[in-house]
Design a protein around this motif. Structure first.
Motif, PDB file in Angstrom:
ATOM      1  N   ARG A 108       0.846  -1.199   0.000  1.00  2.00           N
ATOM      2  CA  ARG A 108       0.000   0.000   0.000  1.00  2.00           C
ATOM      3  C   ARG A 108       0.878   1.245   0.000  1.00  2.00           C
ATOM      4  NH1 ARG A 108      -5.584   0.620   2.804  1.00  2.00           N
ATOM      5  NH2 ARG A 108      -5.959   2.868   2.647  1.00  2.00           N
ATOM      6  N   ARG A 109       0.538   2.195  -0.858  1.00  2.47           N
ATOM      7  CA  ARG A 109       1.309   3.439  -0.924  1.00  2.47           C
ATOM      8  C   ARG A 109       0.412   4.567  -1.444  1.00  2.47           C
ATOM      9  NH1 ARG A 109       5.893   2.271  -2.396  1.00  2.47           N
ATOM     10  NH2 ARG A 109       5.720   0.015  -2.407  1.00  2.47           N
ATOM     11  N   SER A 110       0.580   5.729  -0.878  1.00  2.00           N
ATOM     12  CA  SER A 110      -0.252   6.872  -1.264  1.00  2.00           C
ATOM     13  C   SER A 110       0.169   7.460  -2.599  1.00  2.00           C
ATOM     14  CB  SER A 110      -0.200   7.954  -0.180  1.00  2.00           C
ATOM     15  OG  SER A 110       1.141   8.385   0.031  1.00  2.00           O
ATOM     16  N   THR A 111       1.445   7.341  -2.930  1.00  2.32           N
ATOM     17  CA  THR A 111       1.957   7.833  -4.212  1.00  2.32           C
ATOM     18  C   THR A 111       2.675   6.693  -4.920  1.00  2.32           C
ATOM     19  OG1 THR A 111       2.249  10.088  -3.383  1.00  2.32           O
ATOM     20  CG2 THR A 111       3.474   9.484  -5.369  1.00  2.32           C
ATOM     21  N   ILE A 167      -4.143  10.696 -13.172  1.00  2.00           N
ATOM     22  CA  ILE A 167      -4.601   9.925 -12.016  1.00  2.00           C
ATOM     23  C   ILE A 167      -3.956  10.480 -10.750  1.00  2.00           C
ATOM     24  CG2 ILE A 167      -4.679   7.632 -10.960  1.00  2.00           C
ATOM     25  CD1 ILE A 167      -4.452   6.477 -13.810  1.00  2.00           C
ATOM     26  N   PRO A 168      -4.753  10.862  -9.769  1.00  2.26           N
ATOM     27  CA  PRO A 168      -4.173  11.375  -8.518  1.00  2.26           C
ATOM     28  C   PRO A 168      -3.290  10.333  -7.854  1.00  2.26           C
ATOM     29  CG  PRO A 168      -6.537  11.847  -8.629  1.00  2.26           C
ATOM     30  CD  PRO A 168      -6.233  10.913  -9.760  1.00  2.26           C
ATOM     31  N   GLY A 169      -2.239  10.811  -7.209  1.00  5.37           N
ATOM     32  CA  GLY A 169      -1.362   9.912  -6.475  1.00  5.37           C
ATOM     33  C   GLY A 169      -0.397   9.140  -7.350  1.00  5.37           C
ATOM     34  N   VAL A 170      -0.115   9.640  -8.542  1.00  5.16           N
ATOM     35  CA  VAL A 170       0.844   9.008  -9.441  1.00  5.16           C
ATOM     36  C   VAL A 170       1.910  10.034  -9.800  1.00  5.16           C
ATOM     37  CG1 VAL A 170       1.206   7.978 -11.712  1.00  5.16           C
ATOM     38  CG2 VAL A 170      -0.832   7.380 -10.377  1.00  5.16           C
ATOM     39  N   ARG A 171       3.152   9.671  -9.657  1.00  5.82           N
ATOM     40  CA  ARG A 171       4.254  10.547 -10.032  1.00  5.82           C
ATOM     41  C   ARG A 171       5.150   9.848 -11.036  1.00  5.82           C
ATOM     42  NH1 ARG A 171       9.503  12.492  -6.543  1.00  5.82           N
ATOM     43  NH2 ARG A 171      10.522  13.578  -8.275  1.00  5.82           N
ATOM     44  N   VAL A 172       5.398  10.509 -12.154  1.00  7.60           N
ATOM     45  CA  VAL A 172       6.298   9.985 -13.186  1.00  7.60           C
ATOM     46  C   VAL A 172       7.718  10.430 -12.838  1.00  7.60           C
ATOM     47  CG1 VAL A 172       6.879   9.969 -15.632  1.00  7.60           C
ATOM     48  CG2 VAL A 172       4.474  10.000 -14.921  1.00  7.60           C
ATOM     49  N   VAL A 173       8.528   9.485 -12.407  1.00  7.33           N
ATOM     50  CA  VAL A 173       9.864   9.780 -11.901  1.00  7.33           C
ATOM     51  C   VAL A 173      10.921   9.699 -12.999  1.00  7.33           C
ATOM     52  CG1 VAL A 173      11.658   8.988 -10.300  1.00  7.33           C
ATOM     53  CG2 VAL A 173       9.261   9.014  -9.597  1.00  7.33           C
ATOM     54  N   ILE A 209      -9.485   3.559 -17.788  1.00  3.53           N
ATOM     55  CA  ILE A 209     -10.115   2.672 -16.809  1.00  3.53           C
ATOM     56  C   ILE A 209      -9.104   1.644 -16.298  1.00  3.53           C
ATOM     57  CG2 ILE A 209     -11.843   0.875 -16.501  1.00  3.53           C
ATOM     58  CD1 ILE A 209     -13.111   3.578 -16.539  1.00  3.53           C
ATOM     59  N   MET A 210      -8.325   1.076 -17.208  1.00  2.88           N
ATOM     60  CA  MET A 210      -7.321   0.085 -16.812  1.00  2.88           C
ATOM     61  C   MET A 210      -6.282   0.700 -15.878  1.00  2.88           C
ATOM     62  SD  MET A 210      -4.606  -2.034 -19.185  1.00  2.88           S
ATOM     63  CE  MET A 210      -3.814  -0.508 -19.721  1.00  2.88           C
ATOM     64  N   LEU A 211      -5.735   1.862 -16.256  1.00  6.56           N
ATOM     65  CA  LEU A 211      -4.695   2.474 -15.435  1.00  6.56           C
ATOM     66  C   LEU A 211      -5.247   2.953 -14.099  1.00  6.56           C
ATOM     67  CD1 LEU A 211      -2.545   4.514 -17.974  1.00  6.56           C
ATOM     68  CD2 LEU A 211      -2.286   2.154 -17.203  1.00  6.56           C
ATOM     69  N   TYR A 212      -6.451   3.508 -14.117  1.00  3.65           N
ATOM     70  CA  TYR A 212      -7.055   3.961 -12.869  1.00  3.65           C
ATOM     71  C   TYR A 212      -7.187   2.783 -11.900  1.00  3.65           C
ATOM     72  CZ  TYR A 212     -10.495   5.647  -9.524  1.00  3.65           C
ATOM     73  OH  TYR A 212     -11.146   5.978  -8.357  1.00  3.65           O
ATOM     74  N   ARG A 213      -7.683   1.654 -12.403  1.00  4.38           N
ATOM     75  CA  ARG A 213      -7.861   0.491 -11.540  1.00  4.38           C
ATOM     76  C   ARG A 213      -6.518  -0.042 -11.047  1.00  4.38           C
ATOM     77  NH1 ARG A 213     -10.051  -2.296  -7.520  1.00  4.38           N
ATOM     78  NH2 ARG A 213      -9.748  -4.546  -7.788  1.00  4.38           N
ATOM     79  N   LEU A 214      -5.519  -0.086 -11.908  1.00  2.00           N
ATOM     80  CA  LEU A 214      -4.213  -0.582 -11.502  1.00  2.00           C
ATOM     81  C   LEU A 214      -3.618   0.303 -10.413  1.00  2.00           C
ATOM     82  CD1 LEU A 214      -1.885  -2.567 -11.893  1.00  2.00           C
ATOM     83  CD2 LEU A 214      -1.055  -1.118 -13.767  1.00  2.00           C
ATOM     84  N   HIS A 258      -2.626   1.985  -4.573  1.00  2.00           N
ATOM     85  CA  HIS A 258      -2.931   2.918  -3.488  1.00  2.00           C
ATOM     86  C   HIS A 258      -3.530   2.213  -2.278  1.00  2.00           C
ATOM     87  CE1 HIS A 258      -3.219   6.305  -6.693  1.00  2.00           C
ATOM     88  NE2 HIS A 258      -2.032   6.296  -6.133  1.00  2.00           N
ATOM     89  N   LEU A 259      -4.383   1.229  -2.512  1.00  2.00           N
ATOM     90  CA  LEU A 259      -5.104   0.579  -1.428  1.00  2.00           C
ATOM     91  C   LEU A 259      -4.457  -0.723  -0.971  1.00  2.00           C
ATOM     92  CD1 LEU A 259      -8.771   1.139  -2.652  1.00  2.00           C
ATOM     93  CD2 LEU A 259      -7.401   2.545  -1.098  1.00  2.00           C
ATOM     94  N   GLY A 260      -3.374  -1.119  -1.616  1.00  4.00           N
ATOM     95  CA  GLY A 260      -2.717  -2.364  -1.239  1.00  4.00           C
ATOM     96  C   GLY A 260      -3.557  -3.582  -1.567  1.00  4.00           C
ATOM     97  N   LEU A 261      -4.141  -3.603  -2.772  1.00  2.06           N
ATOM     98  CA  LEU A 261      -5.009  -4.694  -3.197  1.00  2.06           C
ATOM     99  C   LEU A 261      -4.269  -5.665  -4.111  1.00  2.06           C
ATOM    100  CD1 LEU A 261      -8.185  -2.600  -4.134  1.00  2.06           C
ATOM    101  CD2 LEU A 261      -7.679  -3.719  -1.948  1.00  2.06           C
ATOM    102  N   VAL A 262      -4.832  -6.841  -4.264  1.00  6.51           N
ATOM    103  CA  VAL A 262      -4.335  -7.800  -5.251  1.00  6.51           C
ATOM    104  C   VAL A 262      -4.699  -7.275  -6.636  1.00  6.51           C
ATOM    105  CG1 VAL A 262      -4.518 -10.160  -6.117  1.00  6.51           C
ATOM    106  CG2 VAL A 262      -4.632  -9.712  -3.649  1.00  6.51           C
TER     107      VAL A 262
END
Length: 491
Positions: free
Chosen positions: A88-91, A113-119, A424-429, A434-438
């Motif tokens: 799980r991670r916020s960013t 998408i909120p909480g995504v940073r392109v490093v 939709i795919m990227l948002y779900r991924l 973010h939520l630490g899901l499978v």
């Protein structure tokens, strides 16, 4: 019934950055020379270069045996990745490798998408990397590090300590090496399709994912199309009865694009038509119907038989449209203009795949599903299920909007191309991060969906003889589990 196609029916071109020969046409890069030399020397485990020579024929025969023999599941040395959640991670800190058509098309969606940073971004074409950096900074993020020092600078990107996820949108030749580098350096990897081109590579990615405890995913956006997700939910609710058959395809006339000197950076995609006879691009059709049938989640695919037409379309197009001195005149095409594959599952159900990018026809992924209570067919979308339809006339699929997946109900007008399924795919991924899901799909799905590439070639070479499809889950397919038809999480 002449319905207008829905929004997400637009033609899908999912090729990523295309680096092969130099864009100015002055000759092959070191990348394409080395790859071709390796292919000729080893047969790649999937076929020769289609030159018609005795050496190429011998490579084809050896590759057919390799493809069939590699189907036996090696004993796993590490715990499965089935059911393993993300940390799980916020960013989510991501690096993008490949900034051509696909990579640059997906970059704005990651930034949306909120909480995504392109490093970090990577591409040997410096102008493309510079454009990507500008897009990131224009979105209000710090400038990402650009990796542009040759074909292998992606390895330096993967070594960074501040990345969680590496997205790979490059020519198919490089998917395996880049995914392997990401996993070995402790990063989750999302790879455009196919994830790899050989059975031994697919098994190695499975083993690496298990050993490194990092997910390696086929980012198959067609699984997130509105129609596909609606049919999936209806299938799981029993609206089609007991499922019997399904079909998927990638039928898309790419002749003009494959000979366009500017669309692909070099002829890398066209050159695959000199190397293989089978289904080069199965996942767009296979992924959604595998989901309908709960493949790797209660059923599995066990064998494939493939047949191919003569390879005539590209040569005829070249004769009609390319000048006599064009480098393509030296190419010999062996890829079947249309491939047909029949796949049987452990439960006895039948899946059909098609591939055709070399002849004129409207775009279609077929996307059909049939069961004891009715059938859905796409392109154009139509449905016939009991007890709703009893008059021998197709029904209006738009009347079944109540079955839309919760992602489509929350994002009715998503941004981006391909009718919004990319977003939709990227948002779900990213939500799973973010939520630490499978994640909805894993390395076992990636390997299964890509396996028809070498196996269809081997089957066609053997006059349609069935080829065993590996059980990449090593027996764990028997246990039902969630996939793309996932419940809405409690955030």
């Amino acid at each position: 019934m002449n319905e207008a196609p829905s929004q997400n029916r637009e033609p899908h071109e999912n090729d990523g950055h295309e680096t092969g020969d130099r864009p100015d046409g002055t000759g092959p890069t070191r990348r394409s020379v080395l790859w071709t030399a390796g292919a000729a020397g080893a047969g790649l485990g999937i076929g020769g270069l289609g030159t018609g020579s005795a050496a190429a024929a011998g490579a084809d025969q050896a590759s057919t045996a390799t493809a069939a023999g590699a189907a036996t599941a090696p004993k796993g040395r590490h715990k499965t990745m089935i059911g393993v959640p993300f940390e799980r991670r916020s960013t989510v800190r991501i690096g993008l490798i490949g900034l051509g058509n696909r990579g640059m098309g997906m970059l704005p969606l990651y930034l949306a998408i909120p909480g995504v940073r392109v490093v970090a971004v990577c591409d040997p074409v410096k102008d493309k990397a510079a454009k990507a950096v500008q897009l990131v900074t224009a979105a209000g993020q710090p400038a990402p590090t650009a990796y542009t020092k040759g074909d292998h600078d992606f390895e330096n990107l993967c070594k960074r300590g501040d990345l969680d996820y590496v997205y790979i949108a490059t020519p198919w030749d490089w998917h395996f090496a880049m995914a392997k580098s990401a996993l070995r350096n402790g990063k989750h990897a999302g790879v455009e399709c196919p994830v790899a081109m050989r059975l031994d590579e697919l098994w190695e990615l499975v083993d690496l994912s298990e050993r490194t405890r990092r997910h390696c995913m086929q980012v198959e956006n067609c699984c997130y199309g509105r129609n596909e997700m609606r049919v999936l939910r209806m299938a799981h609710a029993g609206r089609f009865g007991s499922l019997l058959h399904a079909a998927g395809a990638y039928n898309h006339d790419l002749r003009q694009l494959m000979f366009d000197p500017t669309y692909y950076e070099g002829p890398w995609r066209r050159l695959w038509h000199t190397r293989l006879r089978g289904d080069l691009y199965p996942t767009h059709g296979f992924g959604p119907i595998a989901n309908y049938m709960d493949v790797n989640r209660g059923d599995r695919v066990v064998r494939i038989s493939s047949f191919g037409t003569p390879a005539l379309g590209l040569a005829e197009y070249r004769e009609a449209h390319m000048p006599p001195g064009d480098p393509s005149q030296r190419e010999t095409y062996i890829e079947s203009d249309r491939t047909f594959s029949l796949i049987q599952t452990a439960k006895g159900r039948v899946l059909r795949l098609e591939h055709d990018v070399s002849t004129p026809h409207p775009y279609s992924r077929i996307n059909s599903l049939g069961g004891t209570k009715g059938v859905f067919e796409d392109y154009p979308e139509r449905i016939y299920i009991e007890p709703d339809h009893t008059d021998d006339e197709w029904g209006d699929f738009s009347q079944y909007a109540e079955w839309d997946h919760w992602l489509w109900k929350e994002h009715a007008n998503p941004p981006g191309g391909h009718g919004g399924m990319d977003y939709i795919m990227l948002y779900r991924l990213m939500q799973c991060f973010h939520l630490g899901l499978v994640p909805d799909f894993d390395v076992y799905d990636a390997a299964t969906w890509s396996a028809p590439v070498p196996l269809s070639h081997a089957s066609i070479k053997a006059n349609g003889a069935p080829q065993e499809i590996p059980d990449f889950t090593r027996g764990l397919w028997r246990k039902p589990r969630q996939g793309v038809d996932s419940p809405k999480p409690q955030e």
